[in-house]
Scaffold this motif. Structure first.
Motif, PDB file in Angstrom:
ATOM      1  N   SER A  84       1.978  -9.160  13.463  1.00  0.00           N
ATOM      2  CA  SER A  84       3.419  -8.986  13.362  1.00  0.00           C
ATOM      3  C   SER A  84       3.742  -7.707  12.603  1.00  0.00           C
ATOM      4  CB  SER A  84       4.060 -10.176  12.648  1.00  0.00           C
ATOM      5  OG  SER A  84       3.731 -10.154  11.270  1.00  0.00           O
ATOM      6  N   LEU A  85       4.947  -7.226  12.779  1.00  0.00           N
ATOM      7  CA  LEU A  85       5.394  -6.038  12.065  1.00  0.00           C
ATOM      8  C   LEU A  85       5.355  -6.279  10.563  1.00  0.00           C
ATOM      9  CD1 LEU A  85       6.536  -3.191  12.192  1.00  0.00           C
ATOM     10  CD2 LEU A  85       8.810  -4.200  12.396  1.00  0.00           C
ATOM     11  N   GLU A  86       5.814  -7.450  10.143  1.00  0.00           N
ATOM     12  CA  GLU A  86       5.791  -7.800   8.721  1.00  0.00           C
ATOM     13  C   GLU A  86       4.356  -7.808   8.199  1.00  0.00           C
ATOM     14  OE1 GLU A  86       7.252 -11.354   5.689  1.00  0.00           O
ATOM     15  OE2 GLU A  86       7.310 -11.690   7.842  1.00  0.00           O
ATOM     16  N   GLY A  87       3.447  -8.391   8.952  1.00  0.00           N
ATOM     17  CA  GLY A  87       2.039  -8.431   8.558  1.00  0.00           C
ATOM     18  C   GLY A  87       1.446  -7.040   8.425  1.00  0.00           C
ATOM     19  N   GLN A  88       1.818  -6.155   9.320  1.00  0.00           N
ATOM     20  CA  GLN A  88       1.312  -4.788   9.267  1.00  0.00           C
ATOM     21  C   GLN A  88       1.889  -4.045   8.059  1.00  0.00           C
ATOM     22  OE1 GLN A  88       2.160  -3.194  13.140  1.00  0.00           O
ATOM     23  NE2 GLN A  88       0.556  -4.377  14.124  1.00  0.00           N
ATOM     24  N   LEU A  89       3.151  -4.269   7.762  1.00  0.00           N
ATOM     25  CA  LEU A  89       3.749  -3.649   6.578  1.00  0.00           C
ATOM     26  C   LEU A  89       3.080  -4.149   5.299  1.00  0.00           C
ATOM     27  CD1 LEU A  89       7.523  -3.709   7.531  1.00  0.00           C
ATOM     28  CD2 LEU A  89       6.130  -1.664   7.115  1.00  0.00           C
ATOM     29  N   LEU A  90       2.813  -5.446   5.246  1.00  0.00           N
ATOM     30  CA  LEU A  90       2.167  -6.012   4.061  1.00  0.00           C
ATOM     31  C   LEU A  90       0.735  -5.504   3.930  1.00  0.00           C
ATOM     32  CD1 LEU A  90       3.563  -9.634   4.248  1.00  0.00           C
ATOM     33  CD2 LEU A  90       4.332  -7.732   2.816  1.00  0.00           C
ATOM     34  N   ALA A  91       0.051  -5.332   5.054  1.00  0.00           N
ATOM     35  CA  ALA A  91      -1.295  -4.756   5.008  1.00  0.00           C
ATOM     36  C   ALA A  91      -1.240  -3.334   4.469  1.00  0.00           C
ATOM     37  CB  ALA A  91      -1.928  -4.790   6.399  1.00  0.00           C
ATOM     38  N   SER A  92      -0.203  -2.599   4.842  1.00  0.00           N
ATOM     39  CA  SER A  92      -0.026  -1.245   4.310  1.00  0.00           C
ATOM     40  C   SER A  92       0.153  -1.285   2.800  1.00  0.00           C
ATOM     41  CB  SER A  92       1.198  -0.567   4.942  1.00  0.00           C
ATOM     42  OG  SER A  92       0.998  -0.326   6.303  1.00  0.00           O
ATOM     43  N   ALA A  93       0.936  -2.257   2.323  1.00  0.00           N
ATOM     44  CA  ALA A  93       1.178  -2.373   0.884  1.00  0.00           C
ATOM     45  C   ALA A  93      -0.104  -2.738   0.141  1.00  0.00           C
ATOM     46  CB  ALA A  93       2.259  -3.418   0.610  1.00  0.00           C
ATOM     47  N   GLN A  94      -1.020  -3.394   0.801  1.00  0.00           N
ATOM     48  CA  GLN A  94      -2.280  -3.769   0.165  1.00  0.00           C
ATOM     49  C   GLN A  94      -3.295  -2.639   0.174  1.00  0.00           C
ATOM     50  OE1 GLN A  94      -3.203  -7.370   2.394  1.00  0.00           O
ATOM     51  NE2 GLN A  94      -2.909  -8.542   0.514  1.00  0.00           N
ATOM     52  N   THR A  95      -3.181  -1.708   1.092  1.00  0.00           N
ATOM     53  CA  THR A  95      -4.232  -0.712   1.262  1.00  0.00           C
ATOM     54  C   THR A  95      -3.822   0.721   0.941  1.00  0.00           C
ATOM     55  OG1 THR A  95      -3.712  -0.491   3.611  1.00  0.00           O
ATOM     56  CG2 THR A  95      -5.418  -2.093   3.016  1.00  0.00           C
ATOM     57  N   GLN A  96      -2.551   1.007   0.907  1.00  0.00           N
ATOM     58  CA  GLN A  96      -2.092   2.372   0.662  1.00  0.00           C
ATOM     59  C   GLN A  96      -1.797   2.568  -0.825  1.00  0.00           C
ATOM     60  OE1 GLN A  96      -1.975   4.781   3.096  1.00  0.00           O
ATOM     61  NE2 GLN A  96      -2.920   3.189   4.346  1.00  0.00           N
ATOM     62  N   PRO A  97      -2.525   3.446  -1.500  1.00  0.00           N
ATOM     63  CA  PRO A  97      -2.334   3.644  -2.943  1.00  0.00           C
ATOM     64  C   PRO A  97      -0.886   3.960  -3.338  1.00  0.00           C
ATOM     65  CG  PRO A  97      -4.315   4.762  -2.211  1.00  0.00           C
ATOM     66  CD  PRO A  97      -3.621   4.264  -0.976  1.00  0.00           C
ATOM     67  N   LYS A  98      -0.206   4.751  -2.536  1.00  0.00           N
ATOM     68  CA  LYS A  98       1.187   5.113  -2.846  1.00  0.00           C
ATOM     69  C   LYS A  98       2.082   3.867  -2.844  1.00  0.00           C
ATOM     70  CE  LYS A  98       4.696   8.070  -0.764  1.00  0.00           C
ATOM     71  NZ  LYS A  98       4.920   9.074   0.270  1.00  0.00           N
ATOM     72  N   LEU A  99       1.869   2.982  -1.887  1.00  0.00           N
ATOM     73  CA  LEU A  99       2.660   1.753  -1.806  1.00  0.00           C
ATOM     74  C   LEU A  99       2.241   0.762  -2.888  1.00  0.00           C
ATOM     75  CD1 LEU A  99       2.785   1.305   2.079  1.00  0.00           C
ATOM     76  CD2 LEU A  99       4.551   2.248   0.569  1.00  0.00           C
ATOM     77  N   GLN A 100       0.959   0.708  -3.211  1.00  0.00           N
ATOM     78  CA  GLN A 100       0.489  -0.152  -4.295  1.00  0.00           C
ATOM     79  C   GLN A 100       1.164   0.242  -5.606  1.00  0.00           C
ATOM     80  OE1 GLN A 100      -3.737   0.442  -4.237  1.00  0.00           O
ATOM     81  NE2 GLN A 100      -4.084  -1.143  -2.706  1.00  0.00           N
ATOM     82  N   GLN A 101       1.308   1.542  -5.815  1.00  0.00           N
ATOM     83  CA  GLN A 101       1.933   2.048  -7.035  1.00  0.00           C
ATOM     84  C   GLN A 101       3.391   1.596  -7.130  1.00  0.00           C
ATOM     85  OE1 GLN A 101       0.003   3.817  -9.231  1.00  0.00           O
ATOM     86  NE2 GLN A 101       1.677   3.536 -10.666  1.00  0.00           N
ATOM     87  N   VAL A 102       4.097   1.621  -6.006  1.00  0.00           N
ATOM     88  CA  VAL A 102       5.494   1.181  -5.987  1.00  0.00           C
ATOM     89  C   VAL A 102       5.581  -0.287  -6.386  1.00  0.00           C
ATOM     90  CG1 VAL A 102       7.459   0.681  -4.466  1.00  0.00           C
ATOM     91  CG2 VAL A 102       6.260   2.866  -4.265  1.00  0.00           C
ATOM     92  N   VAL A 103       4.740  -1.116  -5.771  1.00  0.00           N
ATOM     93  CA  VAL A 103       4.763  -2.550  -6.062  1.00  0.00           C
ATOM     94  C   VAL A 103       4.374  -2.805  -7.516  1.00  0.00           C
ATOM     95  CG1 VAL A 103       3.749  -4.784  -5.473  1.00  0.00           C
ATOM     96  CG2 VAL A 103       4.327  -3.171  -3.654  1.00  0.00           C
ATOM     97  N   ALA A 104       3.320  -2.151  -7.976  1.00  0.00           N
ATOM     98  CA  ALA A 104       2.858  -2.362  -9.348  1.00  0.00           C
ATOM     99  C   ALA A 104       3.920  -1.964 -10.361  1.00  0.00           C
ATOM    100  CB  ALA A 104       1.570  -1.570  -9.583  1.00  0.00           C
ATOM    101  N   ASN A 105       4.562  -0.830 -10.145  1.00  0.00           N
ATOM    102  CA  ASN A 105       5.572  -0.368 -11.093  1.00  0.00           C
ATOM    103  C   ASN A 105       6.775  -1.283 -11.155  1.00  0.00           C
ATOM    104  OD1 ASN A 105       4.102   1.874 -11.870  1.00  0.00           O
ATOM    105  ND2 ASN A 105       5.117   3.238 -10.442  1.00  0.00           N
ATOM    106  N   ARG A 106       7.220  -1.765 -10.026  1.00  0.00           N
ATOM    107  CA  ARG A 106       8.435  -2.569 -10.000  1.00  0.00           C
ATOM    108  C   ARG A 106       8.163  -4.040 -10.318  1.00  0.00           C
ATOM    109  NH1 ARG A 106       9.613   1.944  -7.276  1.00  0.00           N
ATOM    110  NH2 ARG A 106      11.787   2.516  -6.970  1.00  0.00           N
TER     111      ARG A 106
END
Length: 133
Positions: A84-106
């Motif tokens: 699913s699109l949502e699943g792919q976005l969440l996979a991106s958040a788990q694997t992309q350092p830039k997105l991990q940083q956003v989640v970690a900071n907030r």
């Protein structure tokens, strides 16, 4: 929305967000450009989702936070389809350092503050981490 559904919703959002900042096994790299979604759009979606989760954590009661953590411990993983699109976005958040940083900071900041506020994490115990050699 009923209180139990609100807690469940908060729990699932927090699980998703925290799964992006916690260690994970060998996941396939999810490149936002391969999803057909522009990178800035993926970044904006993950940022908004992280802000929403952080706001819900901040607004939750100590009891709700304890229940959320218990539910997260029981959870075996996200029920979102990897196709699913949502699943792919969440996979991106788990694997992309830039997105991990956003989640970690907030989300990380909101969760740490809530844990200290609810006496679930004592600031003095954090001092021990700084004193280790």
């Amino acid at each position: 929305m009923s209180r139990s559904k609100s807690i469940l919703s908060l729990g699932s959002c927090a699980f998703v967000a925290l799964s992006a900042i916690l260690p994970f096994g060998a996941h396939a790299q999810a490149d936002p450009s391969q999803l057909g979604i522009p990178e800035e759009t993926t970044f904006a979606i993950i940022t908004r989702m992280s802000d929403t989760v952080a706001a819900r954590i901040s607004a939750s009661s100590c009891k709700d936070t304890r229940n959320l953590l218990k539910e997260m411990r029981k959870s075996k993983g996200s029920k979102t389809s990897a196709l699913s699109l949502e699943g792919q976005l969440l996979a991106s958040a788990q694997t992309q350092p830039k997105l991990q940083q956003v989640v970690a900071n907030r989300v990380g900041t909101a969760l740490a503050l809530k844990l200290m506020q609810c006496n679930m994490m004592n600031p003095d115990t954090l001092g021990a981490l700084f004193n280790q050699k």
